[in-house]
Design a protein around this motif. Structure first.
Motif, short mmCIF file in Angstrom:
data_model
loop_
_atom_site.label_atom_id
_atom_site.label_comp_id
_atom_site.label_asym_id
_atom_site.label_seq_id
_atom_site.Cartn_x
_atom_site.Cartn_y
_atom_site.Cartn_z
N TRP A 22 0.84 -1.23 0.00
CA TRP A 22 0.00 0.00 0.00
C TRP A 22 0.86 1.26 0.00
O TRP A 22 0.62 2.20 -0.74
N LEU A 23 1.95 1.27 0.84
CA LEU A 23 2.84 2.42 0.91
C LEU A 23 3.57 2.64 -0.40
O LEU A 23 3.76 3.79 -0.85
N ILE A 24 4.00 1.54 -1.05
CA ILE A 24 4.71 1.66 -2.33
C ILE A 24 3.80 2.32 -3.37
O ILE A 24 4.21 3.22 -4.11
N VAL A 25 2.52 1.89 -3.41
CA VAL A 25 1.59 2.45 -4.39
C VAL A 25 1.29 3.92 -4.08
O VAL A 25 1.20 4.75 -4.98
N VAL A 26 1.21 4.26 -2.78
CA VAL A 26 0.97 5.65 -2.40
C VAL A 26 2.10 6.54 -2.89
O VAL A 26 1.89 7.59 -3.51
N MET A 57 -2.77 16.05 -3.90
CA MET A 57 -2.07 14.91 -4.51
C MET A 57 -1.94 13.75 -3.51
O MET A 57 -2.04 12.58 -3.88
N LEU A 58 -1.70 14.09 -2.25
CA LEU A 58 -1.59 13.05 -1.24
C LEU A 58 -2.93 12.31 -1.07
O LEU A 58 -2.96 11.08 -0.97
N LEU A 59 -4.03 13.04 -1.06
CA LEU A 59 -5.36 12.41 -0.95
C LEU A 59 -5.62 11.51 -2.15
O LEU A 59 -6.13 10.39 -1.99
N VAL A 60 -5.28 12.00 -3.33
CA VAL A 60 -5.47 11.18 -4.54
C VAL A 60 -4.63 9.91 -4.46
O VAL A 60 -5.08 8.81 -4.79
N SER A 61 -3.40 10.03 -3.99
CA SER A 61 -2.51 8.87 -3.89
C SER A 61 -3.06 7.84 -2.91
O SER A 61 -3.01 6.63 -3.16
N VAL A 63 -6.22 7.39 -2.03
CA VAL A 63 -7.41 6.75 -2.61
C VAL A 63 -7.02 5.73 -3.66
O VAL A 63 -7.53 4.60 -3.68
N VAL A 64 -6.10 6.09 -4.56
CA VAL A 64 -5.68 5.17 -5.61
C VAL A 64 -5.04 3.93 -5.01
O VAL A 64 -5.32 2.79 -5.42
N ALA A 65 -4.17 4.11 -4.01
CA ALA A 65 -3.50 2.96 -3.38
C ALA A 65 -4.51 2.05 -2.68
O ALA A 65 -4.41 0.82 -2.76
N THR A 66 -5.47 2.64 -2.00
CA THR A 66 -6.48 1.84 -1.30
C THR A 66 -7.31 1.03 -2.28
O THR A 66 -7.57 -0.17 -2.07
N GLY A 70 -7.19 -2.99 -2.57
CA GLY A 70 -8.47 -3.67 -2.39
C GLY A 70 -8.81 -4.58 -3.56
O GLY A 70 -9.26 -5.71 -3.37
N LEU A 71 -8.57 -4.08 -4.79
CA LEU A 71 -8.81 -4.92 -5.96
C LEU A 71 -7.88 -6.12 -5.99
O LEU A 71 -8.28 -7.23 -6.36
#
Length: 583
Positions: A22-26, A57-61, A63-66, A70-71
């Motif tokens: 999750w952190l890597i994707v963020v 940008m942090l909020l977008v990151s 959300v995208v990582a979560t 999840g997928l």
């Protein structure tokens, strides 16, 4: 020795693995968005401008990582047979719970409605539309099937009540019963005569109107030189002479049943084109009758008044609220020449006797019960139709308006359990049988305003806060108190007219009006009708100028000493003051 799984889809991940992914994707998403932002023309220039951008940008990151993790978790579950079985079992349990919910709600609604229905059917009530439909009548005795009456609906309906599609309608069809007394594009003269306000008709207004109209159209005939107002009005209306005579001949038939499409799947689709035509007939007969009175043609005036009253009888078996509200309006239209003839002491004793006989025929209290029962089964039929076709809700016009629904609202109406429609029918029928239908006491001849207000308040309280059972009730069951009041006023108008006729007959016989109404029974009227509001005797007193005042206490149940109240627009306010017949 245990072998390590070769596929990442089968290798178990611990909590730290998921957190690390999750952190890597963020971080990756954050830097990608940052780089893209730097290359966007017109981006932030100053250090202070970057703070809101970095937060975004942090909020977008995040959300995208979560979403990504999840997928990934969801996809990995399908590569584990144990998890897949759990998913299947959970889905089956969810489907079972949904099915049980629908089954329980359907049964609960169906059971509640049928229990209520059987209880009231045992008391004599009926809830099926077929029980309200008037019985067939022989064609050769049916006023509604005569050639002249057919023209009131023949453009839209066939003689057996089938709707004619728009593309198949005869564009040359002539509605001969359409007796307009004014040009559709020209504003007609204001109504100068109103028995409710004790004002006589001034035919000079109509004479001037027709003469001015003749300069623009040839719709109404006028003489080269003005005659008397009555003569000019009669000449203008002479275009309808043959139609009125044909209508008079047809009205002698003993039965009338208009071929309405009662078998429509939805009662809201029943078309009533004949109502407007019959009301226009009464307006033409009223104006013609007044002109004949002022011209001294009393027998012709009597014949036109009687025909107007007889036309109101041609729709009295229709179990539809609007049909009877039109009848009430037609009766009040027909009473104007009756009032004016009594005011001018023109009617003879024999003519007054004939008028009394015609006015005694309508019974709006009995018709009220028929109408409210028809309204109840009509509501039930509409709800059953919507239960089968919920997508048709926007096409059902409850109050003349168009219902607009969003896509999600359409989905909602399709998803609600059928039992909720049964619950809605119960919510509509209960106030009808418990509150509204009993309002007309046919034994005592009264309608209680206080009970009517209580019924309205009960319905409003039940629909004030929307819930799953009263959504349709709120649309279908508006407060009916105003309609109840109109029935009461319609019957009281007939009763006041009949007592006024008896008073005029007494004057013709004795040379003056009586000191009390008791002197009228039984020679001049078989039985004095009570005040429809409270069952007490009507109020009556002679005046020193040889006239009289006759009135009911009206809807406010208060004796206002014969005062008539009007609105700011000049119309009669039947909720206030007394209901009066005076000169």
């Amino acid at each position: 020795m245990n072998e390590e799984p070769k596929s990442i889809w089968k290798k178990p991940w611990t909590g730290l693995h998921w957190l690390r992914a999750w952190l890597i994707v963020v971080v990756a998403t954050f830097f990608i968005v940052l780089i893209v932002t730097l290359f966007i023309p017109g981006g932030p220039r100053h250090f202070s401008d970057w703070w809101p951008v970095l937060v975004f940008m942090l909020l977008v990151s995040v959300v995208v990582a979560t979403v990504f993790v999840g997928l990934l978790t969801f996809i990995r579950c399908f590569f584990c047979w144990r998890n897949f079985k759990r998913l299947l079992f959970g889905s089956a349990c969810l489907a079972t719970l949904i099915a049980l919910f629908y089954a329980e709600e359907d049964w609960r609604g169906w059971h509640a409605w049928n229990k209520f229905k059987h209880e009231w059917e045992a008391k004599g009530e009926h809830f099926d539309f077929a029980s309200m439909v008037p019985p067939p009548v022989p064609d050769d005795q049916n006023f509604a099937l005569t050639p002249i009456a057919f023209t009131s609906y023949g453009f839209i309906l066939t003689r057996d009540g089938k709707r004619i599609p728009h593309e198949q309608r005869d564009t040359n069809f002539v509605e001969r019963i359409k007796m307009e007394i004014a040009h559709y594009a020209e504003w007609p003269p204001s109504d100068t005569g109103d028995w409710q306000k004790s004002t006589m008709s001034d035919l000079r207004v109509w004479q001037n109107y027709y003469r001015a109209l003749a300069a623009k159209t040839n719709e109404f005939s006028v003489p080269a030189q003005p005659q008397s107002p009555a003569d000019d009005v009669l000449l203008a209306l002479s275009k309808y002479d043959s139609v009125i005579e044909e209508l008079r001949e047809a009205s002698r038939l003993p039965c009338s049943r208009f071929p309405l499409n009662y078998d429509s799947e939805s009662p809201a689709a029943i078309m009533l084109p004949h109502l407007a035509a019959l009301k226009r007939c009464s307006q033409a007969l009223q104006l013609r009758g007044i002109a004949e009175l002022q011209n001294g043609q009393l027998e012709k005036a009597l014949a036109d008044v009687k025909l107007s009253l007889q036309l109101t009888d041609k729709i009295h078996t229709e179990p539809i609220l609007i049909s009877h509200l039109v009848r009430i309006a037609m009766v009040n239209i027909a009473l104007q020449p009756v009032w004016e003839g009594i005011a001018a002491h023109q009617w003879s004793n024999a003519q007054l006797t004939e008028l009394n006989a015609e006015l005694a025929k309508p019974d709006f209290l009995a018709d009220y019960k028929l109408t409210m029962r028809g309204e109840m089964v009509d509501q039930g039929g509409i709800i059953d139709y919507l239960r089968r076709h919920p997508e048709q809700l926007p096409n059902i016009s409850f109050d003349g308006s168009v219902v607009k629904m969003s896509f999600m609202e359409r989905i909602r109406w399709h998803l609600i359990p059928g039992g909720w429609y049964y619950q809605s029918r119960l919510r509509c029928a209960r106030p009808m049988v418990e509150l509204y239908i009993p309002l007309a006491d046919t034994n005592r001849g009264i309608i209680s305003p206080k009970a009517t207000l209580h019924a309205d308040a009960a319905v409003q309280a039940e629909t004030r806060h929307p819930n799953r059972f009263n959504a349709i009730e709120k649309m279908l069951l508006p407060a009916l108190g105003n309609s109840v009041k109109r029935f009461a006023y319609g019957q009281e108008s007939l009763d006041l007219a009949r007592v006024a006729i008896a008073l005029e007959r007494f004057r013709l016989a004795q040379g003056e009006y009586p000191g009390s109404l008791d002197s009228l029974e039984p020679r001049f009227i078989e039985k004095l009708p009570p005040d429809i509001i409270n069952g007490e005797p009507l109020h009556y007193r002679r005046s020193f100028d040889g006239k009289f005042l006759l009135y009911s206490v009206g809807w406010n149940e208060t004796d206002d000493n014969g005062q008539v109240v009007t609105t700011k627009a000049g119309a009669i306010d039947n909720s206030k003051g007394d209901w009066v017949w005076k000169y």
